[in-house]
Design a protein around this motif. Structure first.
Motif, PDB file in Angstrom:
ATOM      1  N   MET A   1       0.854  -1.193   0.000  1.00 55.06           N
ATOM      2  CA  MET A   1       0.000   0.000   0.000  1.00 55.06           C
ATOM      3  C   MET A   1       0.888   1.240   0.000  1.00 55.06           C
ATOM      4  N   ALA A   2       0.542   2.237  -0.792  1.00 55.82           N
ATOM      5  CA  ALA A   2       1.362   3.442  -0.918  1.00 55.82           C
ATOM      6  C   ALA A   2       1.283   4.265   0.349  1.00 55.82           C
ATOM      7  N   HIS A   3       2.377   4.958   0.652  1.00 56.95           N
ATOM      8  CA  HIS A   3       2.389   5.851   1.801  1.00 56.95           C
ATOM      9  C   HIS A   3       1.321   6.916   1.649  1.00 56.95           C
ATOM     10  N   GLY A   4       0.729   7.239   2.778  1.00 56.28           N
ATOM     11  CA  GLY A   4      -0.228   8.338   2.791  1.00 56.28           C
ATOM     12  C   GLY A   4      -1.652   7.903   2.592  1.00 56.28           C
ATOM     13  N   VAL A   5      -1.885   6.641   2.216  1.00 60.25           N
ATOM     14  CA  VAL A   5      -3.254   6.206   1.984  1.00 60.25           C
ATOM     15  C   VAL A   5      -4.011   6.118   3.297  1.00 60.25           C
ATOM     16  N   ASN A   6      -3.370   5.509   4.306  1.00 52.73           N
ATOM     17  CA  ASN A   6      -4.055   5.430   5.587  1.00 52.73           C
ATOM     18  C   ASN A   6      -3.171   5.884   6.736  1.00 52.73           C
ATOM     19  N   GLY A   7      -2.092   6.612   6.433  1.00 52.85           N
ATOM     20  CA  GLY A   7      -1.181   7.063   7.474  1.00 52.85           C
ATOM     21  C   GLY A   7      -1.229   8.568   7.641  1.00 52.85           C
ATOM     22  N   ARG A   8      -0.491   9.020   8.658  1.00 51.44           N
ATOM     23  CA  ARG A   8      -0.422  10.446   8.928  1.00 51.44           C
ATOM     24  C   ARG A   8       1.011  10.918   8.705  1.00 51.44           C
ATOM     25  N   ARG A   9       1.149  12.026   8.001  1.00 55.04           N
ATOM     26  CA  ARG A   9       2.477  12.584   7.743  1.00 55.04           C
ATOM     27  C   ARG A   9       2.964  13.316   8.985  1.00 55.04           C
ATOM     28  N   LEU A  10       4.154  12.916   9.450  1.00 54.04           N
ATOM     29  CA  LEU A  10       4.713  13.511  10.654  1.00 54.04           C
ATOM     30  C   LEU A  10       6.013  14.227  10.317  1.00 54.04           C
ATOM     31  N   PRO A  11       6.122  15.480  10.730  1.00 52.33           N
ATOM     32  CA  PRO A  11       7.410  16.178  10.535  1.00 52.33           C
ATOM     33  C   PRO A  11       8.387  15.750  11.632  1.00 52.33           C
ATOM     34  N   LEU A  12       9.550  15.312  11.229  1.00 52.67           N
ATOM     35  CA  LEU A  12      10.562  14.870  12.181  1.00 52.67           C
ATOM     36  C   LEU A  12      11.806  15.736  12.038  1.00 52.67           C
ATOM     37  N   GLN A  13      12.534  15.860  13.130  1.00 50.78           N
ATOM     38  CA  GLN A  13      13.820  16.533  13.114  1.00 50.78           C
ATOM     39  C   GLN A  13      14.923  15.474  13.201  1.00 50.78           C
ATOM     40  N   GLN A  14      16.152  15.879  12.834  1.00 48.38           N
ATOM     41  CA  GLN A  14      17.255  14.904  12.863  1.00 48.38           C
ATOM     42  C   GLN A  14      18.565  15.604  13.203  1.00 48.38           C
ATOM     43  N   THR A  15      19.468  14.794  13.730  1.00 48.51           N
ATOM     44  CA  THR A  15      20.831  15.281  13.998  1.00 48.51           C
ATOM     45  C   THR A  15      21.815  14.195  13.574  1.00 48.51           C
ATOM     46  N   LEU A  16      23.020  14.623  13.348  1.00 48.10           N
ATOM     47  CA  LEU A  16      24.110  13.681  13.055  1.00 48.10           C
ATOM     48  C   LEU A  16      25.289  14.031  13.950  1.00 48.10           C
ATOM     49  N   HIS A  17      25.766  13.028  14.662  1.00 45.44           N
ATOM     50  CA  HIS A  17      26.959  13.189  15.478  1.00 45.44           C
ATOM     51  C   HIS A  17      28.059  12.263  14.950  1.00 45.44           C
ATOM     52  N   GLY A  18      29.307  12.763  15.038  1.00 46.81           N
ATOM     53  CA  GLY A  18      30.461  11.972  14.610  1.00 46.81           C
ATOM     54  C   GLY A  18      31.756  12.630  15.035  1.00 46.81           C
ATOM     55  N   GLY A  22      37.321  15.374  17.695  1.00 41.38           N
ATOM     56  CA  GLY A  22      36.553  14.974  18.874  1.00 41.38           C
ATOM     57  C   GLY A  22      35.122  14.655  18.467  1.00 41.38           C
ATOM     58  N   HIS A  23      34.419  13.917  19.353  1.00 39.30           N
ATOM     59  CA  HIS A  23      33.017  13.566  19.062  1.00 39.30           C
ATOM     60  C   HIS A  23      32.147  14.795  19.276  1.00 39.30           C
ATOM     61  N   ARG A  24      31.370  15.149  18.208  1.00 39.72           N
ATOM     62  CA  ARG A  24      30.569  16.362  18.322  1.00 39.72           C
ATOM     63  C   ARG A  24      29.412  16.324  17.326  1.00 39.72           C
ATOM     64  N   LEU A  25      28.563  17.351  17.452  1.00 40.22           N
ATOM     65  CA  LEU A  25      27.426  17.502  16.546  1.00 40.22           C
ATOM     66  C   LEU A  25      27.935  17.989  15.199  1.00 40.22           C
ATOM     67  N   LEU A  26      27.560  17.235  14.148  1.00 45.47           N
ATOM     68  CA  LEU A  26      28.004  17.602  12.807  1.00 45.47           C
ATOM     69  C   LEU A  26      26.916  18.324  12.026  1.00 45.47           C
ATOM     70  N   ALA A  27      25.653  17.987  12.289  1.00 50.98           N
ATOM     71  CA  ALA A  27      24.547  18.636  11.570  1.00 50.98           C
ATOM     72  C   ALA A  27      23.275  18.457  12.396  1.00 50.98           C
ATOM     73  N   SER A  28      22.360  19.436  12.283  1.00 46.85           N
ATOM     74  CA  SER A  28      21.090  19.363  13.017  1.00 46.85           C
ATOM     75  C   SER A  28      20.041  20.205  12.312  1.00 46.85           C
ATOM     76  N   SER A  29      18.830  19.684  12.279  1.00 48.29           N
ATOM     77  CA  SER A  29      17.724  20.436  11.689  1.00 48.29           C
ATOM     78  C   SER A  29      16.982  21.262  12.731  1.00 48.29           C
ATOM     79  N   ILE A  30      17.481  21.264  13.965  1.00 44.41           N
ATOM     80  CA  ILE A  30      16.777  21.959  15.043  1.00 44.41           C
ATOM     81  C   ILE A  30      17.788  22.472  16.050  1.00 44.41           C
ATOM     82  N   ASP A  31      17.506  23.625  16.610  1.00 43.35           N
ATOM     83  CA  ASP A  31      18.325  24.146  17.699  1.00 43.35           C
ATOM     84  C   ASP A  31      17.736  23.655  19.016  1.00 43.35           C
ATOM     85  N   LEU A  32      18.532  22.969  19.790  1.00 46.99           N
ATOM     86  CA  LEU A  32      18.071  22.388  21.047  1.00 46.99           C
ATOM     87  C   LEU A  32      18.575  23.185  22.234  1.00 46.99           C
ATOM     88  N   PRO A  33      17.834  23.181  23.321  1.00 44.98           N
ATOM     89  CA  PRO A  33      18.324  23.825  24.549  1.00 44.98           C
ATOM     90  C   PRO A  33      19.635  23.180  24.982  1.00 44.98           C
TER      91      PRO A  33
END
Length: 683
Positions: A1-18, A22-33
């Motif tokens: 079944m194709a996406h969206g037929v009976n589901g709900r679209r949810l906006p998600l945020q993401q981060t990448l650490h590496g 040193g180990h640190r945040l490399l990218a983020s779609s959101i500014d966190l406290p």
């Protein structure tokens, strides 16, 4: 079944650490406290010193309370980086408000991706369509699920560790457990599918951690943790229910129940009670005792300020099963009645109120003034059958007046008048406000068998009491002795009897005879106008044939109370005389006649007919009654002859006989009767 037929679209945020110096945040779609950012940095690093991570990596789940997100992260080894022990961690952030819409959390696994020189692409949000069919539960054995679930929820205050299962099974079970939980528990649940050291902090204990299976670590190294692999447990109904629900996935009945009932409860300690409630709910229809067990469980495991949703669902079920509940169950429903949907409130209140009345009538009055629960008492009192109300009030007679105030119709029940306190002034004050009940109340007082005529007369008046007595004269539910005693008491008001006799509805012999049995012939006044008794017999649809009534009225005619002696004699003489002649005159009729008929040594007292003739004749002669009226005393010529003979024996009768002759002649009356009169006249 194709996406969206009976589901709900949810906006998600993401981060990448590496690793980058040193180990640190490399990218983020959101500014966190800052605090959440620090937690994210720590959790995205390797899960312990000298961690040996397989190429598939591991999963970590935990909350970020300041920003209101739940973090799901996959960590991979990064051997290509210059420093040993480096890792990549892709974290997906789900807004707390979107967690209820995540159905089939396994689908989120498809969003994880290991960086391939595209680190900057992690700086934008992503969209996810939540689909139930995305959930993947392959590779999850029942025994494994049973053991982990038992530990997680059987020891809800302790962290749980296990070395069992491969990476695939661990991830599947951990996500399935997280997906099964209700949103509030999901937001707080912490897990890691591969921990080389305890990932808990002082204020953030990890609920479930899977340890390396190579034996390099011992579970005992994890402070205060429970080793699920060594923990003994019993297979319970709630546990089996939970295992089945894990396999059912997003459509499982348990998780639907948890999401509805767990909206206002928190941690792992609430899972077992709620799951047990669900297991019990499967038996509600066939086993009423399951409802009581569910109530007992709720009361034992959840404080009054928690579990409103769970209480609401159980209260609704309990209200529907109120007839089978005991005192404890009913008290639970009453305490939590405000949780019932207003649309169901009236029907539920009725059922609960009836059941509560059955076990504790006083309790119904105790809650009557309560704004939230008073509807239970009001609906029950208004709708309950009178017999049930009267049966219950015997246990709390002090509330009789209060009950009658709400249900004045109970006064029409004979049983009410047998109760303690039924004749208190307050009772009659309530009845007096409902004139439409008067007839029924009098009937009930009579049928109760108690001598309440004084109270009835004082409240309703003699006229109304007498009317009801006479209207129910032939009622087989009223014993003759009771009816007679009431009628005698009511008829002692002779003015009321007189008013009743002249009313149009009294038009049958039986009613008149009943009155005649309880009043003296001379009792009813006749100071002016036609005699009430005469008016009554004139309304009869057939000629008077009742020997007792005729005897009664003849006695009245011979007395001095009536102004219609002649009419009464004419209406009754032949009936009485015929009965006496044929020896069918009732004994009670003769008793009242005997007291008024003349006696003489010239004729035998036992001869009723002689005494009747002489007494009637004497009345006409002594009172100087119109001579022509004498002719109308009887319709029988032979009896007329006997009357003339009796008259001729009286002193001074000749003048009266001549008056009869003259009046008959003037009226043109001849024949045998005139001859008889002339023959009796002495020239």
């Amino acid at each position: 079944m194709a996406h969206g037929v009976n589901g709900r679209r949810l906006p998600l945020q993401q981060t990448l650490h590496g690793y980058s110096e040193g180990h640190r945040l490399l990218a983020s779609s959101i500014d966190l406290p800052p605090r959440d950012a620090k937690t994210l940095l720590m959790m995205s690093d390797a899960s312990g010193p000298a961690a040996t991570i397989g190429a598939e990596g591991y999963l970590t789940g935990y909350p970020l309370p300041e920003s209101g997100h739940y973090a799901l992260a996959r960590t991979w080894p990064a051997p290509e980086l210059p420093r040993p022990g480096c890792v990549w961690t892709h974290t997906i952030l789900i807004d707390f408000s979107d967690i209820p819409s995540v159905r089939g959390a396994g689908g989120i696994l498809k969003l994880f991706r290991r960086p391939q020189g595209d680190e900057r692409s992690y700086g934008t949000g992503i969209e996810y369509v939540s689909m139930a069919e995305d959930d993947d539960r392959t590779g999850m054995s029942d025994d494994f699920a049973r053991r982990i679930l038992s530990a997680v929820y059987g020891d809800p205050t302790r962290p749980i560790v296990s070395v069992a299962a491969d990476v695939r099974a661990r991830e599947t079970l951990a996500l399935a457990i997280w997906d099964q939980q209700w949103p509030r528990l999901r937001r707080a649940f912490r897990f890691c599918t591969l921990s080389f050291a305890d990932r808990s902090s002082l204020n953030a204990t990890f609920d479930l951690q899977f340890l390396p299976a190579n034996g390099r670590l011992r579970p005992g190294q994890f402070k205060s943790a429970i080793d699920a692999d060594r923990r003994k447990f019993d297979t319970t109904e709630w546990l089996e229910d939970a295992v089945v629900d894990l396999k059912e996935g997003p459509e499982g009945s348990l998780r639907r129940f948890l999401r509805a009932a767990g909206s206002d409860v928190g941690g792992r300690e609430s899972f077992e009670p709620l799951a047990t409630l669900h297991a019990l709910s499967l038996h509600f229809d066939l086993d009423p005792s399951a409802v009581e067990r569910a109530i007992s469980l709720l009361e034992r495991t959840m404080s009054i300020d928690q579990g409103h949703a769970a209480r609401s669902s159980i209260v609704r079920v309990a209200a529907n099963a109120a007839d089978s509940l005991g005192t404890e169950g009913l008290q639970f429903v009453v305490r939590n009645f405000g949780l019932i949907d207003p649309a169901e409130s009236d029907a539920a209140a009725e059922r609960v109120g009836w059941a509560l009345w059955r076990v504790d009538p006083k309790a119904l009055f105790d809650i009557r003034s309560d704004p939230a629960r008073g509807v239970i008492a009001e609906r029950a009192i208004v709708t309950m059958p009178p017999a049930s109300l009267l049966e219950g009030i015997t246990s709390t007679p002090t509330h009789l007046v209060e009950l009658l105030g709400a249900r004045p119709d109970l006064a029409r029940e004979p049983g009410l008048w047998l109760l303690e306190g039924a004749t208190k002034p307050d009772v009659f004050q309530i009845i007096e406000k409902s004139p439409g009940l008067f007839d029924g109340v009098i009937d009930a007082m009579i049928r109760s068998g108690r001598p309440l005529y004084r109270e009835a007369r004082a409240t309703f008046g003699s006229d109304l009491v007498l009317r009801r007595l006479l209207a129910r004269f032939g009622d087989p539910t009223i014993e003759d002795g009771i009816r007679s005693s009431w009628l005698s008491a009511a008829a002692s008001d002779v003015d009321a009897v007189a008013r009743i006799l002249v009313e149009d509805w009294v038009d049958d012999v039986e009613t008149l005879e009943a009155i005649a049995h309880v009043v003296a012939p001379d009792a009813v006044p006749n100071a002016y106008g036609d005699d009430p008794w005469l008016l009554a017999i004139r309304r009869l649809s057939t000629p008077l044939r009742n020997a007792y009534l005729a005897s009664f009225l003849l006695v009245r005619a011979l007395g001095r109370r009536t102004m219609n002696s002649v009419e009464l004699v004419q209406a009754t003489f032949d009936v009485v005389y015929d009965a006496a002649e044929q020896r069918t005159l009732p004994e009670d009729a003769w008793r009242i006649l005997d007291r008024r008929l003349d006696r003489s040594y010239w004729w035998y007292d036992w001869d009723k007919c002689v005494r009747i003739r002489h007494t009637v004749v004497k009345m006409y002669l002594d009172r100087g009654i119109d001579a022509l009226a004498f002719v109308a005393i009887t319709a029988r010529d032979d009896i007329f002859f006997e009357l003339i003979a009796a008259l001729s024996e009286k002193f001074g009768s000749q003048r009266y006989l001549k008056a009869i002759r003259n009046r008959m002649s003037d009226a043109g009356m001849g024949g045998e009767r005139l001859r008889i009169v002339k023959h009796a006249i002495q020239w």
